[in-house]
Design a protein around this motif. Structure first.
Motif, short mmCIF file in Angstrom:
data_model
loop_
_atom_site.label_atom_id
_atom_site.label_comp_id
_atom_site.label_asym_id
_atom_site.label_seq_id
_atom_site.Cartn_x
_atom_site.Cartn_y
_atom_site.Cartn_z
N SER A 183 73.18 33.81 59.92
CA SER A 183 73.18 35.10 59.43
C SER A 183 72.34 35.43 58.28
O SER A 183 72.47 34.60 57.27
CB SER A 183 74.45 35.96 59.55
OG SER A 183 75.48 35.28 58.54
N TRP A 184 71.91 36.59 57.96
CA TRP A 184 71.11 37.11 56.78
C TRP A 184 72.14 36.97 55.71
O TRP A 184 73.08 37.49 55.55
CB TRP A 184 70.80 38.68 57.05
CG TRP A 184 70.17 39.05 56.00
CD1 TRP A 184 70.47 39.60 54.58
CD2 TRP A 184 68.63 39.62 55.78
NE1 TRP A 184 69.71 40.13 53.90
CE2 TRP A 184 68.37 40.29 54.43
CE3 TRP A 184 67.61 39.54 56.52
CZ2 TRP A 184 67.21 40.64 54.09
CZ3 TRP A 184 66.39 39.91 56.07
CH2 TRP A 184 66.29 40.47 55.14
N THR A 241 78.73 40.42 62.38
CA THR A 241 78.84 40.40 63.78
C THR A 241 80.37 40.60 63.71
O THR A 241 81.01 39.80 62.90
CB THR A 241 78.27 39.25 64.56
OG1 THR A 241 76.81 39.36 64.20
CG2 THR A 241 78.55 39.29 66.05
N ALA A 243 61.94 45.93 59.46
CA ALA A 243 62.89 45.81 60.56
C ALA A 243 64.40 46.46 60.35
O ALA A 243 64.91 46.89 61.21
CB ALA A 243 63.16 44.23 60.73
N PHE A 245 67.36 46.20 62.64
CA PHE A 245 67.13 45.27 63.74
C PHE A 245 67.67 43.80 62.99
O PHE A 245 67.70 42.94 63.95
CB PHE A 245 65.67 44.98 63.88
CG PHE A 245 65.25 46.35 64.68
CD1 PHE A 245 65.68 46.77 65.99
CD2 PHE A 245 63.89 47.04 64.47
CE1 PHE A 245 65.38 47.75 66.61
CE2 PHE A 245 63.58 48.16 64.88
CZ PHE A 245 64.07 48.55 66.31
N TRP A 246 67.55 43.68 61.84
CA TRP A 246 68.13 42.30 61.41
C TRP A 246 69.69 42.08 61.61
O TRP A 246 69.95 41.08 62.21
CB TRP A 246 67.94 42.21 59.64
CG TRP A 246 66.43 41.99 59.37
CD1 TRP A 246 65.84 42.61 58.85
CD2 TRP A 246 65.72 40.56 59.78
NE1 TRP A 246 64.40 42.16 58.78
CE2 TRP A 246 64.36 40.78 59.21
CE3 TRP A 246 66.11 39.54 60.59
CZ2 TRP A 246 63.43 39.85 59.31
CZ3 TRP A 246 65.10 38.44 60.63
CH2 TRP A 246 63.73 38.76 59.89
N TYR A 252 69.54 41.24 65.31
CA TYR A 252 68.89 39.75 65.36
C TYR A 252 69.86 38.88 65.01
O TYR A 252 70.32 37.91 65.78
CB TYR A 252 67.99 39.55 64.33
CG TYR A 252 67.22 38.23 64.26
CD1 TYR A 252 66.01 38.15 65.19
CD2 TYR A 252 67.67 37.18 63.42
CE1 TYR A 252 65.46 36.91 65.18
CE2 TYR A 252 67.13 35.80 63.44
CZ TYR A 252 66.06 35.66 64.40
OH TYR A 252 65.38 34.48 64.29
N ASP A 253 70.84 39.04 63.92
CA ASP A 253 72.07 38.29 63.84
C ASP A 253 73.24 38.18 64.71
O ASP A 253 73.70 37.37 65.24
CB ASP A 253 72.73 38.47 62.37
CG ASP A 253 71.91 38.12 61.25
OD1 ASP A 253 70.82 37.47 61.47
OD2 ASP A 253 72.40 38.52 60.23
N GLY A 311 72.73 38.80 67.85
CA GLY A 311 71.85 38.03 68.91
C GLY A 311 72.21 36.47 68.89
O GLY A 311 72.70 35.91 69.84
N LEU A 312 71.98 36.14 67.58
CA LEU A 312 72.28 34.74 67.49
C LEU A 312 73.62 34.35 67.62
O LEU A 312 73.92 33.32 68.06
CB LEU A 312 71.89 34.48 65.87
CG LEU A 312 70.31 34.36 65.38
CD1 LEU A 312 70.00 34.26 64.19
CD2 LEU A 312 69.79 33.04 66.23
#
Length: 175
Positions: A37-38, A44, A97, A100-101, A104-105, A107-108
């Motif tokens: 994650s960022w 999440t 983004a 969206f980051w 993205y995290d 989704g991972l």
């Protein structure tokens, strides 16, 4: 399990025999937390619906008919991410983004969750069609969290066929 076998075995299952029990879900979620994650912010969040009474009420009030049927006999995990943190610095997006980051995290983390479930002998179905505001109210999800998906998790009742994948040449470019 070897990764290539695990990746081949994982399927989006639409008919369940029984839900994954809470101890296994807890283990799967701990493994999902290992997703990158960022800046390791780990924004999440997971909301697990696994009691029979809550599952029935949740399905009846929140899921559309198709997803209600596809997730029958499975536990449900709602995934969210805390907005305006991942991809932000001093309250401002670091690039175009923005949030969206966070997606993205999330989704991972969902991918790790699905693979961890498969490794434990359980199957999943990620469902995006849902009533986000009804979910937020039902599970008391704070307004600063973006609701992403509802994931069914349980033992498959039938063997789904592997769906075709596009040729690599359609999805990857090498330079």
């Amino acid at each position: 399990m070897e990764f290539s076998i695990l990746a081949q075995r994982r399927r989006s299952v639409r008919k369940y025999e029984c839900p994954a029990p809470r101890p296994q879900i807890e283990r799967i979620l701990k493994e999902a937390q290992q997703a990158p994650s960022w800046k390791n912010m780990q924004t999440t969040r997971y909301y697990v619906v696994d009691s029979p009474e809550t599952l029935e009420a949740f399905r009846a009030a929140i899921l559309p008919q198709g997803n209600k049927e596809k997730s029958e006999n499975a536990a449900l995990i709602v995934t969210t991410f805390v907005k305006d943190q991942v991809g932000f610095s001093e309250g401002q997006p670091v690039n175009d983004a923005g949030n969206f980051w966070g997606a993205y995290d999330s989704g991972l983390a969902s991918a790790y969750l699905c693979l961890a479930a498969s490794n434990e002998g359980f199957d999943t179905l990620i469902m995006g069609i849902r009533d986000a505001e009804a979910i937020r109210k039902c599970l008391s999800i704070p307004g600063d969290e973006q609701i992403m998906a509802v994931i069914a998790i349980g033992k498959r009742a039938e063997e789904p066929a592997m769906r075709p994948r596009k040729p690599l040449s359609e999805v990857a470019k090498f330079f």
